[in-house]
Enzyme design. Structure first.
Site, PDB file in Angstrom:
ATOM      1  N   GLU A  64      -6.031   4.719  -9.571  1.00  0.00           N
ATOM      2  CA  GLU A  64      -7.446   5.161  -9.093  1.00  0.00           C
ATOM      3  C   GLU A  64      -8.104   6.278  -9.972  1.00  0.00           C
ATOM      4  O   GLU A  64      -7.273   7.124 -10.577  1.00  0.00           O
ATOM      5  CB  GLU A  64      -7.366   6.048  -7.923  1.00  0.00           C
ATOM      6  CG  GLU A  64      -8.706   6.022  -7.124  1.00  0.00           C
ATOM      7  CD  GLU A  64      -8.676   5.863  -5.752  1.00  0.00           C
ATOM      8  OE1 GLU A  64      -9.555   6.376  -5.046  1.00  0.00           O
ATOM      9  OE2 GLU A  64      -7.858   5.547  -5.067  1.00  0.00           O
ATOM     10  N   LYS A  72      -9.070   1.487  -9.878  1.00  0.00           N
ATOM     11  CA  LYS A  72      -9.604   1.622  -8.537  1.00  0.00           C
ATOM     12  C   LYS A  72     -10.821   2.816  -8.985  1.00  0.00           C
ATOM     13  O   LYS A  72     -10.620   3.935  -9.188  1.00  0.00           O
ATOM     14  CB  LYS A  72      -8.604   2.339  -7.335  1.00  0.00           C
ATOM     15  CG  LYS A  72      -7.713   1.251  -6.880  1.00  0.00           C
ATOM     16  CD  LYS A  72      -6.664   1.836  -6.136  1.00  0.00           C
ATOM     17  CE  LYS A  72      -7.476   2.029  -4.597  1.00  0.00           C
ATOM     18  NZ  LYS A  72      -6.406   2.361  -3.789  1.00  0.00           N
ATOM     19  N   PHE A  93     -12.070  -1.400   4.192  1.00  0.00           N
ATOM     20  CA  PHE A  93     -11.056  -0.466   4.888  1.00  0.00           C
ATOM     21  C   PHE A  93     -11.305  -1.033   6.276  1.00  0.00           C
ATOM     22  O   PHE A  93     -12.081  -0.362   7.241  1.00  0.00           O
ATOM     23  CB  PHE A  93     -11.479   1.077   4.610  1.00  0.00           C
ATOM     24  CG  PHE A  93     -10.807   1.493   3.180  1.00  0.00           C
ATOM     25  CD1 PHE A  93     -10.565   0.533   2.096  1.00  0.00           C
ATOM     26  CD2 PHE A  93      -9.981   2.593   3.324  1.00  0.00           C
ATOM     27  CE1 PHE A  93      -9.985   1.097   1.028  1.00  0.00           C
ATOM     28  CE2 PHE A  93      -9.761   3.190   2.134  1.00  0.00           C
ATOM     29  CZ  PHE A  93      -9.636   2.174   0.967  1.00  0.00           C
ATOM     30  N   THR A 144     -12.803   0.395  -4.053  1.00  0.00           N
ATOM     31  CA  THR A 144     -12.419   0.884  -2.775  1.00  0.00           C
ATOM     32  C   THR A 144     -13.213   1.720  -2.036  1.00  0.00           C
ATOM     33  O   THR A 144     -14.561   1.859  -2.352  1.00  0.00           O
ATOM     34  CB  THR A 144     -11.068   1.810  -3.224  1.00  0.00           C
ATOM     35  OG1 THR A 144     -10.267   2.129  -1.935  1.00  0.00           O
ATOM     36  CG2 THR A 144     -11.585   3.146  -3.925  1.00  0.00           C
ATOM     37  N   ASP A 201       0.938  -1.275   0.015  1.00  0.00           N
ATOM     38  CA  ASP A 201      -0.098  -0.034  -0.097  1.00  0.00           C
ATOM     39  C   ASP A 201       0.930   1.351  -0.041  1.00  0.00           C
ATOM     40  O   ASP A 201       1.079   2.054   1.063  1.00  0.00           O
ATOM     41  CB  ASP A 201      -0.933  -0.069   1.316  1.00  0.00           C
ATOM     42  CG  ASP A 201      -2.071   1.061   1.238  1.00  0.00           C
ATOM     43  OD1 ASP A 201      -2.239   1.477   0.056  1.00  0.00           O
ATOM     44  OD2 ASP A 201      -2.748   1.355   2.243  1.00  0.00           O
TER      45      ASP A 201
END
Length: 317
Positions: A96, A132, A178, A156, A17
């Site tokens: 993303e 994403k 998350f 996400t 990440d």
């Protein structure tokens, strides 16, 4: 005994990440993921100044309005970082879509196709890329169509079961629940006590989603994300994938204790019936989940803020 990181890699695909090239080289993850916050950090690192300058020059030559040039620059910068990361990892990079498009299905699809096209022009096929997208109804709808085009998506900012069920029904490639941000909300808004990782609401959420997917044979990959401590990671050992920050990867690499498997496709047994959400049922279920509603909105706002900061850095250079 091998490190907990090595043990984890034997049962779970570990994803970095971070956009930090040196951290990725060190920990050798299967995949990597970026977002506007990580790109903003990367823009401040000396290593990436040539990529940022190159993206700016490319966007300028492409022409268009100032807004179009900025969007092109940001997309090119993201792809160039992704391309460099793909030279190190064997798997995929997640890139993303602008979070400002989170409630626009058509615009999300157009931006996703553009990102894939930029990767393909750089010689990297769509099998190396995940797009994403925020797990709004509009984002999930875009992902449903993109998957049919052969563009795999990573949904996400996923906090609630309603989002997970809709993503599975849409046939998306991967979701990123998350964990740490779920815990943050419960600590701030309830009297929850977390004496053990099993008590962690974020861990419980991912376990529920994992069991639901495996029980009903959904192929969508579950990738836990946004961890606050190694206890959360260890409690999800065996999950399909986990995306982990360099600091927590370092902790796992330094620990040579035993890491038992917690999740397995063979041990599921979900109590949740298979769902085929409609837009109305999705919005109603999301609205009923205060945590998921608030954290989704907050996450989109924060990504937009970091995107704006990145654009300010580009404009000032």
């Amino acid at each position: 005994m091998s490190s907990k990181l090595d043990q984890l890699k034997s049962m779970t695909d570990v994803v970095a990440d971070t956009g930090d090239i040196e951290a990725i080289r060190r920990f050798q993850p299967q995949d990597a993921t970026t977002n506007p916050s990580l790109l903003l950090k990367a823009a401040a690192l000396p290593h990436y100044q040539s990529l940022l300058s190159g993206a700016r020059d490319w966007a300028s030559k492409a022409g268009g309005s100032s807004e179009e040039q900025m969007a092109n620059c940001c997309d090119r910068f993201a792809v160039d970082i992704g391309r460099e990361i793909l030279g190190i990892i064997p798997g995929r990079i997640s890139t993303e879509v602008d979070a400002r498009l989170s409630f626009d299905t058509r615009a999300t699809m157009e931006r996703a196709r553009k990102l894939v096209r930029l990767y393909e022009e750089a010689g990297l096929g769509r099998d190396r890329v995940l797009i994403k997208i925020a797990a709004t109804w509009e984002g999930i709808s875009a992902a449903r169509s993109l998957e049919r085009e052969g563009i795999n998506c990573n949904l996400t900012l996923l906090f609630g079961f309603a989002q997970a069920a809709a993503c599975a029904d849409a046939g998306v490639y991967l979701i990123s629940p998350f964990v740490g941000r779920i815990l943050d909300w419960y600590l701030a808004n309830t009297e929850v006590q977390v004496a053990h990782p099993d008590d962690d609401p974020g861990v419980q959420s991912v376990r529920r989603i994992y069991r639901y997917y495996k029980t009903h044979s959904y192929p969508t990959v579950v990738m836990g994300a946004s961890f606050r401590n190694v206890g959360e990671i260890e409690a999800l050992a065996g999950c399909d994938r986990l995306t982990i920050s360099p600091a927590l990867l370092e902790s796992l690499a330094a620990d040579h204790g035993d890491l038992p498997r917690q999740l397995s496709p063979q041990h599921n047994g979900s109590d949740d019936p298979q769902a085929q959400p409609t837009e109305g049922s999705f919005r109603l279920a999301l609205n009923a989940d205060a945590m998921a509603t608030e954290k989704l909105a907050e996450g989109i706002r924060n990504f937009i803020a970091d995107q704006s900061r990145l654009e300010a850095v580009i404009s000032a250079a």
